[in-house]
Design an enzyme around this catalytic site. Structure first.
Site, PDB file in Angstrom:
ATOM      1  N   ALA A 182       0.904  -1.164  -0.114  1.00 27.92           N
ATOM      2  CA  ALA A 182      -0.015   0.008   0.073  1.00 27.92           C
ATOM      3  C   ALA A 182       0.945   1.348  -0.086  1.00 27.92           C
ATOM      4  O   ALA A 182       1.795   1.384   0.642  1.00 27.92           O
ATOM      5  CB  ALA A 182      -1.095   0.021   1.357  1.00 27.92           C
TER       6      ALA A 182
ATOM      7  N   LYS B 151       8.547   3.596  16.059  1.00 29.96           N
ATOM      8  CA  LYS B 151       8.740   4.258  17.676  1.00 29.96           C
ATOM      9  C   LYS B 151       7.791   5.355  18.077  1.00 29.96           C
ATOM     10  O   LYS B 151       7.375   5.042  19.279  1.00 29.96           O
ATOM     11  CB  LYS B 151      10.182   4.537  17.495  1.00 29.96           C
ATOM     12  CG  LYS B 151      10.597   5.722  16.671  1.00 29.96           C
ATOM     13  CD  LYS B 151      11.968   6.031  16.923  1.00 29.96           C
ATOM     14  CE  LYS B 151      12.345   7.202  15.915  1.00 29.96           C
ATOM     15  NZ  LYS B 151      12.520   6.605  14.586  1.00 29.96           N
TER      16      LYS B 151
ATOM     17  N   GLU C 205      11.253  -5.116  16.751  1.00 30.33           N
ATOM     18  CA  GLU C 205      12.565  -4.944  16.702  1.00 30.33           C
ATOM     19  C   GLU C 205      13.169  -3.738  16.096  1.00 30.33           C
ATOM     20  O   GLU C 205      14.163  -3.038  16.712  1.00 30.33           O
ATOM     21  CB  GLU C 205      13.131  -6.139  16.116  1.00 30.33           C
ATOM     22  CG  GLU C 205      14.820  -6.219  16.165  1.00 30.33           C
ATOM     23  CD  GLU C 205      15.175  -6.471  17.628  1.00 30.33           C
ATOM     24  OE1 GLU C 205      15.771  -5.323  18.455  1.00 30.33           O
ATOM     25  OE2 GLU C 205      14.854  -7.558  18.511  1.00 30.33           O
TER      26      GLU C 205
ATOM     27  N   VAL D 157      13.546   0.145  17.930  1.00 26.69           N
ATOM     28  CA  VAL D 157      14.699   0.740  18.592  1.00 26.69           C
ATOM     29  C   VAL D 157      16.147   0.496  17.994  1.00 26.69           C
ATOM     30  O   VAL D 157      16.338  -0.987  17.972  1.00 26.69           O
ATOM     31  CB  VAL D 157      14.650   0.247  20.135  1.00 26.69           C
ATOM     32  CG1 VAL D 157      15.677   0.812  21.050  1.00 26.69           C
ATOM     33  CG2 VAL D 157      13.233   0.974  20.785  1.00 26.69           C
TER      34      VAL D 157
ATOM     35  N   GLY E 297      17.361   0.363  15.388  1.00 27.28           N
ATOM     36  CA  GLY E 297      17.512  -0.144  13.820  1.00 27.28           C
ATOM     37  C   GLY E 297      17.984  -1.656  14.012  1.00 27.28           C
ATOM     38  O   GLY E 297      17.174  -2.605  14.326  1.00 27.28           O
TER      39      GLY E 297
ATOM     40  N   GLY F 118      23.841  14.106   5.005  1.00 29.74           N
ATOM     41  CA  GLY F 118      22.664  13.130   4.883  1.00 29.74           C
ATOM     42  C   GLY F 118      22.367  12.511   6.496  1.00 29.74           C
ATOM     43  O   GLY F 118      21.376  11.495   6.499  1.00 29.74           O
TER      44      GLY F 118
ATOM     45  N   ASP G 236      13.577  11.720  19.842  1.00 31.97           N
ATOM     46  CA  ASP G 236      13.543  10.656  19.004  1.00 31.97           C
ATOM     47  C   ASP G 236      14.311   9.495  19.973  1.00 31.97           C
ATOM     48  O   ASP G 236      13.550   8.460  20.124  1.00 31.97           O
ATOM     49  CB  ASP G 236      14.546  10.567  17.843  1.00 31.97           C
ATOM     50  CG  ASP G 236      14.828   9.078  17.105  1.00 31.97           C
ATOM     51  OD1 ASP G 236      14.042   8.747  16.495  1.00 31.97           O
ATOM     52  OD2 ASP G 236      15.961   8.716  17.498  1.00 31.97           O
TER      53      ASP G 236
ATOM     54  N   LYS H  92      12.325   5.998  21.901  1.00 33.19           N
ATOM     55  CA  LYS H  92      13.031   4.836  22.255  1.00 33.19           C
ATOM     56  C   LYS H  92      13.298   4.330  23.602  1.00 33.19           C
ATOM     57  O   LYS H  92      13.128   3.127  23.884  1.00 33.19           O
ATOM     58  CB  LYS H  92      14.484   4.836  21.386  1.00 33.19           C
ATOM     59  CG  LYS H  92      14.352   4.935  19.770  1.00 33.19           C
ATOM     60  CD  LYS H  92      15.527   5.263  19.262  1.00 33.19           C
ATOM     61  CE  LYS H  92      15.390   5.677  17.557  1.00 33.19           C
ATOM     62  NZ  LYS H  92      16.652   6.001  17.209  1.00 33.19           N
TER      63      LYS H  92
ATOM     64  N   GLY I  40      18.968   3.807   9.127  1.00 33.58           N
ATOM     65  CA  GLY I  40      19.165   3.381   7.634  1.00 33.58           C
ATOM     66  C   GLY I  40      18.303   2.472   7.241  1.00 33.58           C
ATOM     67  O   GLY I  40      17.757   1.480   7.954  1.00 33.58           O
TER      68      GLY I  40
END
Length: 442
Positions: free
Chosen positions: A53, A115, A139, A142, A144, A202, A216, A220, A319
């Site tokens: 979707a 998160k 998983e 938090v 990655g 980036g 952020d 977490k 990432g």
């Protein structure tokens, strides 16, 4: 889903519905495609992305998706009886929350990396998963690709965990690493310039507020606290303080005293009362501590338990690829559990008293720009003593107009230290009160 019966060589085909096809969703679709054979060989389950979707079906994507799989109707995906499990990769609170609840009601396990949603609505979603007897796995929400949630949910489920501390935001760790490198090379370690560099590369968003001000990491930390201690903690319970006020001068002081500065999430439980404290703030970490060596955009989580001692989990914390890897691991687990008719559980979540920051205790670094004249040290230390804040170490930097006093306290209550700082700011001999940075032990 086609169940494996007896010794049949026919694999179970597990049809996956993916909600969202951004960096994580696209990487997951590619990962399912490339790893399908390996998973089938190991588990007897054939994974297949059946529906995806998206908001814009004509938008360019990093992965090729076969005709007929894309749809704009996310609700149709979670209500499709032929879909066995759902991966939510939309983000945000709504419509993600409603879609996950619908999927669970329809008997579909759900995997998410959201998160923000879990930190605010986790208890509701965990209860819905328990009621439906289906997996809700997260998983990737938090750190990655670091498997910290699985470790806390499964391997350490019976461990009396006392503290979890971690570098759980790669952007801030990158910025602090670059600032520290600049200071040690004789530069200024300017925050604004380093943030601009991180944005150009980036590592930081155009609007970096969520990262650099600790929101952020705070989300977490709330999730970690819930899973580690089995209590209801939401993002609003977490004290957060970002890195935007960390200066090159403070980094230099910390380095000279044998520390580096990291933005840490600190989750603790009082062994006697069961009270929980959850906070995010810049922290002086001893150079010999394993977290001190975690550089650039890497994350690490340090778990302390009554029997296991200390464990550290380290890796890429963000990432598309690392996050998709964690999501994919959850997909495989959920598929296996669904075929077996089982599901993972957090158990019953209990209410807990979450301490306000004023009620917590730590050691502190405080620097003061002062007049270089007789009686200054006596006046300053008298203020510390009047608030019952004990000084562990003190030194003077510079002379004359550049005179600065640097203190590290013994463990003291936050409220007492803040009162000390306020009174120090009223002294005629104190020209400026520097930032207050908390300190962790070895």
């Amino acid at each position: 889903m086609n169940d494996v019966q007896g010794n049949s060589s026919e694999p179970s085909v597990m049809r996956i519905g993916v909600l969202g096809c951004g960096n994580v969703g696209a990487a997951l679709v590619d990962l399912v495609r490339t790893q399908a054979d390996t998973v089938e060989q190991r588990t007897g389950i054939r994974l297949e992305v059946a529906r995806v979707a998206v908001r814009n079906m004509s938008a360019p994507r990093d992965v090729e998706i076969d005709d007929g799989i894309l749809t704009r109707d996310a609700s149709a995906v979670v209500n499709d009886a032929s879909i066995d499990l759902v991966v939510e990769a939309i983000g945000g609170i709504e419509p993600a929350r409603g879609l996950i609840l619908d999927a669970l009601k329809n008997g579909k396990p759900v995997i998410t990396a959201n998160k923000e949603l879990l930190a605010n609505c986790g208890a509701e979603l965990y209860a819905a998963a328990e009621l439906a007897e289906r997996d809700l796995l997260f998983e990737a929400a938090v750190a990655g690709g670091i498997p910290i949630m699985r470790a806390l949910r499964e391997s350490l489920h019976g461990e009396p965990i006392t503290r979890v501390i971690g570098i759980i935001n790669g952007t801030t760790n990158f910025i602090l690493t670059k600032m520290t490198d600049a200071v040690l090379a004789g530069g200024a370690g300017d925050y604004a310039a380093t943030l601009a560099e991180a944005q150009a590369l980036g590592y930081a968003e155009r609007d970096p507020t969520a990262d650099v001000e600790g929101y952020d990491a705070g989300a977490k930390a709330a999730i970690i606290a819930t899973v580690a201690f089995g209590v209801k903690v939401v993002a609003g319970d977490v004290y957060h303080e970002g890195i935007s006020r960390v200066s090159g001068a403070e980094i230099s002081i910390a380095d000279r005293l044998g520390y580096c500065i990291k933005l840490l999430g600190i989750i603790e439980r009082e062994p006697e009362s069961g009270d929980v404290s959850v906070r995010v703030h810049p922290t002086m970490v001893p150079k010999q501590h394993p977290l001190a060596s975690v550089r650039d955009s890497y994350n690490a989580v340090f778990v302390e338990g009554g029997f296991v001692g200390s464990l550290m989990f380290f890796g890429r914390g963000a990432g598309g690829a690392p996050t998709a890897s964690a999501v994919f691991g959850d997909v495989v687990d959920a598929a296996i559990n669904l075929r077996r008719g089982t599901h993972g559980s957090l158990g019953d979540l209990h209410e807990a008293r979450v301490l306000a920051i004023d009620e917590t205790s730590a050691e502190y670094l405080l620097s003061l720009d002062v007049a270089d004249q007789p009686g200054v040290l006596h006046a300053v230390t008298g203020v510390f003593a009047s608030h019952n804040v004990s000084i562990r170490a003190a030194e003077q930097e510079g002379n004359g107009p550049d005179a600065r006093l640097v203190f590290i306290t013994h463990s003291a209550q936050e409220a007492a230290v803040q009162a000390t700082v306020r009174e120090l700011g009223t002294l005629d001999v104190v020209r400026n009160v520097g930032g207050l940075i908390r300190v962790i032990g070895d």
